[in-house]
Design an enzyme around this catalytic site. Structure first.
Site, PDB file in Angstrom:
ATOM      1  N   GLN A 125     -28.675 -23.677 -18.580  1.00  0.00           N
ATOM      2  CA  GLN A 125     -28.580 -24.043 -19.988  1.00  0.00           C
ATOM      3  C   GLN A 125     -27.806 -22.974 -20.736  1.00  0.00           C
ATOM      4  OE1 GLN A 125     -32.241 -25.555 -21.535  1.00  0.00           O
ATOM      5  NE2 GLN A 125     -31.786 -25.071 -23.651  1.00  0.00           N
TER       6      GLN A 125
ATOM      7  N   GLU B 206     -37.314 -31.563 -22.915  1.00  0.00           N
ATOM      8  CA  GLU B 206     -37.819 -30.303 -22.372  1.00  0.00           C
ATOM      9  C   GLU B 206     -39.301 -30.446 -22.032  1.00  0.00           C
ATOM     10  OE1 GLU B 206     -36.312 -26.998 -24.532  1.00  0.00           O
ATOM     11  OE2 GLU B 206     -36.938 -25.580 -23.002  1.00  0.00           O
TER      12      GLU B 206
END
Lengths: 337, 388, 337, 388
Positions: free
Chosen positions: B125, B243
């Site tokens: 990420q 998430e």
């Protein structure tokens, strides 16, 4: 009645603070490789040369003859930089040797030739006596041939070279830690609890280091809150951060003023009146040390949890100090009974 | 309200449990480094080959196309079976993949999704930046269009497994002249592109899986933009909503196991606060009961969130409650463990093992992925409707 | 698997909520003079007429045959308005009478003719048995001739008119409270713990009231934070207030989802599996009830501490409910052993 | 640093202790109402006649002209002797008097100070307003000059003992057209002036000593303004800096006594959380120890604050630390008491007696005189220098 340090006291504070900031700042840990010792021999010699080991020891025992008040002021500044635990071991070790009449050993410790590790029982059942049995943990064995073990019943100094030490990694990476099992191990020096309360001395000095740490982390948080921007504002302007800092300040004020008060009690009114006050100090100082260190990490956010920032050394030290005095929360019983 | 599972779901659970029982790796997962990546992708490949990868992914990309409930069952059984943490493949499977499914074009999906599912590549990420922190949208990493490429300059931080990933979900500022949320693009960055430097960051509990990443004239094809250019914030919101999600259930069950283990420890060891066993200490015993109650509630909260998502179709701001609650309970469990350990708390346990190292690690849980303070803002503003 | 109330369940919630809001809102306490009873006979009759006492009782016992799930949904709404504790006493009393085969008494309770006070041991030593000894406290004696006492060992129903009741002021001014000492007092109905877990039922129903209270205080705080201005801003925009509200919401979510889950466990999986889940519910619900009530007072500032705002009724009720179930923190042991 | 008292101070302490031992009222102080006022002023008069009133007040106004240290000693011995709370005379002695000494003109001082010291009159405070709350300076009660009078209209709230006071320290807005801190005046209001209505407010713990006060064209002579017109905020800051001060030591010793009493209670009564006595419960015992440690620290904090004030000459923002700490410890003590009481916590104790009523009363301590949130702002901004 005055709880503000006087000019002599301020002088001690300033001297210790500036030596620590220049020679042994907490930032040095960042550059030490894993497994390196907390202090080099040269650094240790500098500390020794300042006379800090004997600062609070009576002149007749070769010390500088200051009181516990000067000693806590020194250790507070040492704690502010996560300073050497070896100093605490040697200060207590020298006192035990002196009180037990082992003047040769005492002088070796005062001169820095011998360092003293701090031993704690690995299980709570053990207790200080002239012959020792049980499992222990020792902090700072890398350069010490002696260790001191202290509890309510007394304090003992013993040699460690005959022991089978198992090295284990410490929460503080640069602090050597070992476990060992004692079997009828003979003490070199033994001081009964009633003779001189070494346990009380260890407790208040470790608490002074906790207070220094708590104040340092408060100051780190405040400084960061004044410079770090988020959402277009200094984070210190957010109540979520501001109030964390305020609570850190309250914990410092609580622990520090109680530290001062209890050290004065010990100096001027004696152990009986001071015992409860020091128990209160131990609890409040450890709480401030641990909780402020934790809060400081949170205030710093991501950078706070890295090994690069000093924040974590304070947290780790606060845990170690709390075990060095045998868990501050056990002292709460003294306040009730 | 009911706790029943359908016959299909029950059957699915049995199959999952049976397969996991046979196939969960016997050896522990290496904590970090090349060996951990090798371990993670091998395990991912094994699950893929057996048809267990991408349970809720569309079947056209190799997934099973099943419902959230099945995915939840998978994670429950996964944790119960002691299966290893996803590690290096987590970002690809749980964040990048779902985002691409929703937002990418057909070429992007066809190229990337199968590779992710098969464990051929791992992703990382590239959202956070040093100066942005909790204020993600204020990111400064610049990307300028040059022909059919973006030229990227800047810096990212807190990139887990950045040293070992092949691709990155990268947020860049493509228009600095509009309000901060409106000039961001979400791009696929090939980590082998020249100009990328990765520097691992050591954290306080030891371990280096977080990285800093520096971009020096890094050229990324415009065809790697997901969604439209300057529309990256919307895409990001989709990513963030994935998430954890149902994967939280696995964390929850892990935590429950740790509490059971800690309770056993307290039963066997002396109390560091007095005489007798630790469990006989009234305070310690009640604190064990308290975290037990809270972890039970964590499971209930996750189930309720999933029930809500099932009716609304997507995760809402309630995930901030799960996140905040989880971090609080986790930190309480490990703080309690330190108190129970007594003197032994000063011994650093091995990475991922014992109590003192995970205790230090737990400090990250109220920081990473949005601090506890930011979660409370979200709960206050987006759930309770309080003014900004 | 679904933890969202279905349409039948929503119907119960809405029906109870709207009756309570219209007929028995928490605001009514403001107008009651000191010493007035919680409920008038007319108000009690309305509650009885709705069939709430028998809602969760099996049809063969004269109840409506719903499950504990419907019952907790009802009590949550009752708790939201600090509703009558007499309802809880009578619901439990009817169950004990029914299970002990005292159908006449059961019907009197279901019809509202007899109300049932809730008794708790004043010291922890007492325990439920067919003959009772020891000091007790009774809530709601003003219009009840019966009382129910429940613990792990069982549940008893006994007459109170032969007792020497000493009236004492209750934390909740409108709730009658008395102390009494039992000497080989005969129970009218006795249900052993193993037969039907009345204690578990009492625990989860009281917890449902706690959850309703915790949600109501959260809502009060949020509403006030959206309308009250200080320093030129709505106070809800200050993180100090916003984060208190967020924590209140987390405590509600925690307690409410666990309440739902544990009630489903009790209905569908039986007492053995549900016992620990309900213990968790009891602890979390009481914590949410008490801490949210306290936070709500703080959010309201000065006005929050007056008797004119309803905030304090929630705090007082949360304390009473926690004692009604014998202290929620005692349930923590069930989660460890 | 030292804990020594001078010979003079020691002698003073002996005299104080001896006099208090002989003279402290045997009967308990009535909690409220006319009887409490009668009690309070009689006791004040008795102290005055014996020369104990206004220890740190200048002798020209009937005080003793002694140092802060003597005043501290007085409060220590006062609390140790179990002397009653000042009640109705508190505002006059501790706030109005000291403010007048600093800020009033000679006529005002000569008229009011002796009356206050002798207990002939009692004062109340008229600072807070319903819409102002913690934002004191935004007060709206208007005063317009009409000849040689101010004409006051508006409303005050949280005025303790407002029903029984003869005078009030009243803050009014005399200029609405300037920034809020610059248009306020501090005036002496005679409570018998026509147009004043007092309404007692009942609080959650019972008791009515707080009042709301309504002003309807109340005419106050301009000669009653203390300091200059529109300079009231500065005067107010002086008043607030006196709030509690050394008198906090008496509160601290009171709290210590309650902790000792609670410890004895725990020693005698069964534990509400298990078997045995309450004190044998590890958690309860440690919580008793904790509040004991905290109350010791409270005393140390107060002494340190006094030491600091002695060198700087006036109280600083550190008083917010004392205030916040005190409220936290007090609330913890009474919460612990409720937990120790168990079933008996549901019985409302008499006003000012026992545990449950003071428990409810303790909720005010983090609200009255500035909420805990405001204290934390002050600590953050004025002590730590954090941005507003």
């Amino acid at each position: 009645m005055n709880l503000q340090p006087n000019s002599d006291e301020v002088q001690i504070i300033d001297a210790v603070a500036s030596f620590m900031a220049e020679q042994l700042p907490v930032s040095r840990y960042r550059d030490l490789t894993e497994g390196a010792a907390q202090l080099t021999p040269e650094e240790w010699q500098k500390v020794v040369d300042l006379g800090w080991i004997g600062l609070g020891l009576e002149e007749q025992h070769g010390g500088l003859g200051c009181s516990v008040v000067e000693e806590i002021l020194m250790f507070r500044e040492v704690g502010r930089q996560v300073g050497p635990l070896a100093l605490l071991g040697s200060v207590i070790g020298a006192r035990v040797a002196a009180l037990a009449g082992q003047s040769e050993l005492r002088d070796s410790i005062l001169s820095g030739k011998e360092r003293v590790a701090i031993a704690i029982p690995a299980e709570v059942s053990m207790s200080a006596a002239s012959r020792l049995d049980g499992a222990i943990q020792l902090f700072g064995t890398d350069s010490a041939c002696y260790a001191v073990l202290v509890d309510q019943n007394g304090a003992v100094l013993f040699e460690t070279d005959s022991l089978l030490l198992s090295k284990v990694p410490c929460l503080e990476r640069h602090l050597s830690l070992a476990t060992a099992t004692l079997k009828q191990h003979t003490a070199i020096a033994y001081v009964e609890g009633a003779l001189d309360p070494v346990a009380v001395r260890l407790t208040i000095l470790a608490s002074a280091m906790q207070v220094g740490g708590a104040e340092a982390t408060r100051d780190m948080s405040v400084a960061y809150a004044k410079e770090r921007q988020q959402f277009g504002q200094l984070i210190g302007s957010f109540q979520a951060i501001k109030h964390i800092c305020a609570d850190m300040a309250v914990r410092c004020e609580e622990a520090c003023t109680q530290l001062f008060y209890s050290s004065l009690c010990l100096r001027d009114r004696g152990i009986v009146e001071a015992r409860r006050e020091i128990a209160a100090t131990a609890f409040l100082a450890a709480r401030a040390g641990i909780e402020n260190a934790a809060a400081n990490i949170q205030v710093h956010g991501g950078i706070g949890m890295t090994a690069e920032l000093a924040a974590h050394w304070y947290l780790k030290r606060a845990h170690v100090l709390d075990q060095v005095i045998g868990n501050s929360r056990r002292q709460l019983d003294l306040l009730v009974i | 309200m009911d706790l029943d599972f359908t016959q299909t779901e029950k059957l699915f659970r049995e199959q999952v449990a049976a397969w996991l029982h046979e196939n969960v790796p016997k050896e522990p997962r290496p904590y970090e480094g090349d060996v951990s990546r090798a371990f993670d992708v091998a395990w991912q490949r094994k699950m893929y080959d057996a048809g267990w990868a991408g349970i809720a992914w569309p079947s056209e990309f190799g997934g099973r196309g099943l419902a959230t409930m099945q995915q939840l069952i998978w994670y429950e059984e996964y944790a119960k079976a002691g299966a290893p943490w996803a590690g290096n493949v987590f970002v690809g499977i749980n964040l990048a993949g779902p985002t691409l499914i929703l937002e990418a074009n057909e070429d992007q999906k066809a190229f990337h999704l199968p590779k992710i599912l098969r464990g051929e590549v791992t992703w990382c990420q590239g959202f956070s930046e040093p100066s942005a922190g909790s204020d993600l949208a204020s990111l400064r990493t610049r990307a300028v269009i040059d022909g059919d490429h973006l030229v990227v300059n800047g810096q990212k931080i807190w990139t887990s497994f950045g040293s070992h990933a092949q691709y990155q979900m990268l947020l860049v500022r493509t228009n600095p002249d509009v309000p901060k949320h409106k000039g961001i693009s979400w791009v696929i960055c090939d980590m082998s592109t020249p100009g990328i430097t990765v520097r691992p960051i050591e954290i306080m509990s030891g371990g280096h899986h977080f990285c800093e990443i520096f971009y020096d004239d890094v050229r990324i094809p415009l065809s790697n933009v997901v969604g439209k250019i300057n529309d990256g914030w919307r895409v990001t919101m989709a990513t963030l909503s994935f998430e954890r999600g149902t994967a939280f259930m696995a964390d929850c069950i892990e935590l429950e196991k740790k509490i059971v283990e800690l309770t056993e420890h307290a039963r066997m060891h002396s109390s560091p606060l007095g005489s007798g066993k630790a469990i006989d200490d009234d305070e310690i015993r009640r604190r064990l009961g308290q975290v037990r109650a809270e972890s039970s509630a964590l499971r209930s909260i996750i189930l309720a969130a999933i029930s809500r998502n099932e009716s609304t179709g997507k995760p809402g701001p309630e995930s901030s409650i799960v996140r905040l609650h989880f971090s609080q309970v986790q930190q309480r469990v490990f703080k309690l463990a330190m108190d129970i350990l007594g003197p032994a708390q000063t011994i650093m346990s091995e990475l991922g093992q014992g109590w003192s190292q995970p205790y230090l690690r737990s400090y990250a849980s109220s920081i990473a992925g949005g601090t506890a303070q930011v979660q409370r803002n979200i709960i206050g503003e987006r759930i309770l409707g309080l003014p900004k």
